[in-house]
Write a protein that holds these residues in place. Structure first.
Motif, PDB file in Angstrom:
ATOM      1  N   ASP A  21     -36.744 -47.922 -74.860  1.00 19.49           N
ATOM      2  CA  ASP A  21     -36.433 -48.961 -73.892  1.00 19.49           C
ATOM      3  C   ASP A  21     -35.698 -48.360 -72.704  1.00 19.49           C
ATOM      4  OD1 ASP A  21     -33.945 -48.419 -74.983  1.00 19.49           O
ATOM      5  OD2 ASP A  21     -33.406 -50.502 -75.317  1.00 19.49           O
ATOM      6  N   GLY A  22     -35.458 -49.154 -71.704  1.00 25.64           N
ATOM      7  CA  GLY A  22     -34.634 -48.694 -70.594  1.00 25.64           C
ATOM      8  C   GLY A  22     -35.344 -48.108 -69.404  1.00 25.64           C
ATOM      9  N   CYS A  23     -36.682 -48.140 -69.321  1.00 22.10           N
ATOM     10  CA  CYS A  23     -37.354 -47.506 -68.181  1.00 22.10           C
ATOM     11  C   CYS A  23     -36.945 -48.139 -66.863  1.00 22.10           C
ATOM     12  CB  CYS A  23     -38.869 -47.503 -68.345  1.00 22.10           C
ATOM     13  SG  CYS A  23     -39.648 -49.125 -68.440  1.00 22.10           S
ATOM     14  N   GLY A  24     -36.855 -49.468 -66.808  1.00 21.43           N
ATOM     15  CA  GLY A  24     -36.459 -50.130 -65.575  1.00 21.43           C
ATOM     16  C   GLY A  24     -35.023 -49.811 -65.190  1.00 21.43           C
ATOM     17  N   VAL A  87     -42.478 -48.672 -59.241  1.00 23.99           N
ATOM     18  CA  VAL A  87     -43.869 -48.961 -59.579  1.00 23.99           C
ATOM     19  C   VAL A  87     -43.977 -49.369 -61.044  1.00 23.99           C
ATOM     20  CG1 VAL A  87     -46.228 -48.062 -59.601  1.00 23.99           C
ATOM     21  CG2 VAL A  87     -44.594 -47.212 -57.905  1.00 23.99           C
ATOM     22  N   HIS A  88     -44.669 -50.477 -61.266  1.00 19.87           N
ATOM     23  CA  HIS A  88     -45.005 -50.886 -62.628  1.00 19.87           C
ATOM     24  C   HIS A  88     -46.384 -50.323 -62.904  1.00 19.87           C
ATOM     25  CE1 HIS A  88     -46.072 -53.758 -65.908  1.00 19.87           C
ATOM     26  NE2 HIS A  88     -44.838 -53.436 -66.246  1.00 19.87           N
ATOM     27  N   VAL A  89     -46.541 -49.635 -64.026  1.00 17.25           N
ATOM     28  CA  VAL A  89     -47.808 -48.984 -64.356  1.00 17.25           C
ATOM     29  C   VAL A  89     -48.357 -49.521 -65.663  1.00 17.25           C
ATOM     30  CG1 VAL A  89     -47.247 -46.867 -63.077  1.00 17.25           C
ATOM     31  CG2 VAL A  89     -46.651 -47.036 -65.502  1.00 17.25           C
ATOM     32  N   ASP A  90     -49.622 -49.149 -65.930  1.00 22.40           N
ATOM     33  CA  ASP A  90     -50.251 -49.536 -67.174  1.00 22.40           C
ATOM     34  C   ASP A  90     -49.362 -49.151 -68.350  1.00 22.40           C
ATOM     35  OD1 ASP A  90     -50.674 -46.813 -66.541  1.00 22.40           O
ATOM     36  OD2 ASP A  90     -52.395 -46.703 -67.873  1.00 22.40           O
ATOM     37  N   GLY A  91     -49.441 -49.923 -69.400  1.00 22.77           N
ATOM     38  CA  GLY A  91     -48.606 -49.656 -70.563  1.00 22.77           C
ATOM     39  C   GLY A  91     -47.238 -50.311 -70.450  1.00 22.77           C
ATOM     40  N   ASP A 106     -40.690 -40.358 -63.605  1.00 21.21           N
ATOM     41  CA  ASP A 106     -41.107 -41.153 -64.756  1.00 21.21           C
ATOM     42  C   ASP A 106     -40.104 -40.973 -65.878  1.00 21.21           C
ATOM     43  OD1 ASP A 106     -42.301 -42.314 -66.959  1.00 21.21           O
ATOM     44  OD2 ASP A 106     -44.270 -41.442 -66.570  1.00 21.21           O
ATOM     45  N   PRO A 107     -39.280 -41.994 -66.170  1.00 23.49           N
ATOM     46  CA  PRO A 107     -38.278 -41.845 -67.230  1.00 23.49           C
ATOM     47  C   PRO A 107     -38.895 -41.671 -68.614  1.00 23.49           C
ATOM     48  CG  PRO A 107     -38.272 -44.083 -66.374  1.00 23.49           C
ATOM     49  CD  PRO A 107     -39.207 -43.292 -65.518  1.00 23.49           C
ATOM     50  N   GLY A 108     -40.201 -41.895 -68.732  1.00 19.82           N
ATOM     51  CA  GLY A 108     -40.890 -41.676 -69.996  1.00 19.82           C
ATOM     52  C   GLY A 108     -41.303 -40.233 -70.198  1.00 19.82           C
ATOM     53  N   GLU A 109     -41.028 -39.380 -69.226  1.00 20.13           N
ATOM     54  CA  GLU A 109     -41.325 -37.950 -69.310  1.00 20.13           C
ATOM     55  C   GLU A 109     -40.016 -37.179 -69.472  1.00 20.13           C
ATOM     56  OE1 GLU A 109     -44.276 -36.511 -69.363  1.00 20.13           O
ATOM     57  OE2 GLU A 109     -45.349 -38.400 -69.107  1.00 20.13           O
ATOM     58  N   THR A 119     -51.816 -45.590 -64.216  1.00 20.93           N
ATOM     59  CA  THR A 119     -52.417 -46.334 -63.122  1.00 20.93           C
ATOM     60  C   THR A 119     -51.436 -47.409 -62.689  1.00 20.93           C
ATOM     61  OG1 THR A 119     -54.628 -45.975 -64.025  1.00 20.93           O
ATOM     62  CG2 THR A 119     -54.379 -47.793 -62.449  1.00 20.93           C
ATOM     63  N   PRO A 120     -51.141 -47.512 -61.389  1.00 20.16           N
ATOM     64  CA  PRO A 120     -50.204 -48.548 -60.955  1.00 20.16           C
ATOM     65  C   PRO A 120     -50.823 -49.937 -61.097  1.00 20.16           C
ATOM     66  CG  PRO A 120     -51.186 -47.499 -59.044  1.00 20.16           C
ATOM     67  CD  PRO A 120     -51.669 -46.739 -60.256  1.00 20.16           C
ATOM     68  N   THR A 121     -49.976 -50.911 -61.408  1.00 16.66           N
ATOM     69  CA  THR A 121     -50.421 -52.305 -61.452  1.00 16.66           C
ATOM     70  C   THR A 121     -49.741 -53.126 -60.363  1.00 16.66           C
ATOM     71  OG1 THR A 121     -48.751 -52.885 -63.104  1.00 16.66           O
ATOM     72  CG2 THR A 121     -50.925 -52.223 -63.922  1.00 16.66           C
ATOM     73  N   SER A 122     -48.521 -52.710 -59.979  1.00 13.73           N
ATOM     74  CA  SER A 122     -47.799 -53.361 -58.887  1.00 13.73           C
ATOM     75  C   SER A 122     -46.656 -52.448 -58.455  1.00 13.73           C
ATOM     76  CB  SER A 122     -47.273 -54.738 -59.306  1.00 13.73           C
ATOM     77  OG  SER A 122     -46.493 -54.640 -60.467  1.00 13.73           O
ATOM     78  N   TYR A 123     -46.159 -52.708 -57.238  1.00 12.21           N
ATOM     79  CA  TYR A 123     -45.082 -51.871 -56.725  1.00 12.21           C
ATOM     80  C   TYR A 123     -44.180 -52.679 -55.800  1.00 12.21           C
ATOM     81  CZ  TYR A 123     -47.597 -51.506 -52.278  1.00 12.21           C
ATOM     82  OH  TYR A 123     -48.220 -51.794 -51.091  1.00 12.21           O
ATOM     83  N   LEU A 124     -42.987 -52.153 -55.601  1.00 11.14           N
ATOM     84  CA  LEU A 124     -42.010 -52.747 -54.710  1.00 11.14           C
ATOM     85  C   LEU A 124     -41.459 -51.629 -53.838  1.00 11.14           C
ATOM     86  CD1 LEU A 124     -40.214 -55.231 -53.970  1.00 11.14           C
ATOM     87  CD2 LEU A 124     -38.607 -54.379 -55.684  1.00 11.14           C
ATOM     88  N   THR A 125     -41.778 -51.680 -52.549  1.00 12.56           N
ATOM     89  CA  THR A 125     -41.279 -50.661 -51.634  1.00 12.56           C
ATOM     90  C   THR A 125     -39.787 -50.882 -51.426  1.00 12.56           C
ATOM     91  OG1 THR A 125     -43.405 -50.542 -50.521  1.00 12.56           O
ATOM     92  CG2 THR A 125     -41.500 -49.680 -49.319  1.00 12.56           C
ATOM     93  N   VAL A 126     -39.025 -49.806 -51.463  1.00 12.36           N
ATOM     94  CA  VAL A 126     -37.577 -49.868 -51.259  1.00 12.36           C
ATOM     95  C   VAL A 126     -37.190 -48.883 -50.171  1.00 12.36           C
ATOM     96  CG1 VAL A 126     -37.022 -50.640 -53.592  1.00 12.36           C
ATOM     97  CG2 VAL A 126     -37.198 -48.219 -53.142  1.00 12.36           C
ATOM     98  N   GLN A 127     -36.107 -49.157 -49.498  1.00 12.16           N
ATOM     99  CA  GLN A 127     -35.607 -48.282 -48.435  1.00 12.16           C
ATOM    100  C   GLN A 127     -34.230 -47.783 -48.837  1.00 12.16           C
ATOM    101  OE1 GLN A 127     -37.514 -47.458 -45.869  1.00 12.16           O
ATOM    102  NE2 GLN A 127     -39.122 -48.829 -46.606  1.00 12.16           N
TER     103      GLN A 127
END
Length: 135
Positions: A21-24, A87-91, A106-109, A119-127
C-alpha cells in the motif's frame, strides 16, 4: 528495466516496497518533500483497512497544501502528459512522471526507472514551483 541515470532526478525517490500500500502517499511525499507520516495524516482512509489511495485523496491533499490543480484527465498515452504529473496507471497504481526528463518515479519499483511497462489511465498535471508557501 533501465535504472535512472545519476544527475537526472528532479525529485527524491521513495519506494513503497516491501509493502503493497502507500503508492499515492509515496508519490505525494516525493512531490511535496513531506514525510510519509505527514502526508498520511492528511489522507482520510476512514474504515479502509488497507491504505490504498484514490484520486480524491491525492487531489484533497494537494488542494489543502495550496497547489493550483485541476481535475484528473483520462488518457492511455504517455505522450499526452506534459510537464510533471501524478499518473494513475493500469493495475490501480500511482506514480510520478517528469515528461521533460522522461523519468518515472514509480514507488512500486526498487529505484525508479526511465522506462515503464505501465499504461496510463489518467493524470493530473502539477506545477511544483507554484505551490503555496510552507506554513
Amino acid at each position: 528495466m533501465l535504472l535512472r541515470q545519476p544527475g537526472q532526478a528532479r525529485f527524491p525517490f521513495r519506494s513503497q516496497l516491501p509493502r503493497d500500500d502507500g503508492c499515492g502517499v509515496r508519490v505525494l511525499q516525493m512531490l511535496t518533500g513531506m514525510t510519509y507520516d505527514q502526508v498520511a495524516a492528511m489522507v482520510d482512509w476512514g474504515d479502509r483497512s488497507v491504505h490504498y489511495t484514490r484520486w480524491d485523496d491525492v487531489c484533497r491533499v494537494l488542494r489543502s497544501l495550496g497547489w493550483p490543480i485541476g481535475a484528473p484527465i483520462r488518457t492511455s498515452e504517455w505522450s499526452d502528459i506534459q510537464g510533471v504529473a501524478v499518473v494513475h496507471v493500469d493495475g490501480d497504481h500511482f506514480l510520478l512522471y517528469d515528461s521533460v526528463n522522461r523519468l518515472f518515479y514509480d514507488p512500486g519499483e526498487p529505484e525508479g526507472a526511465v522506462v515503464t511497462s505501465h499504461t496510463p489511465t489518467s493524470y493530473l498535471t502539477v506545477q511544483p514551483g507554484e505551490r503555496a508557501p510552507a506554513r
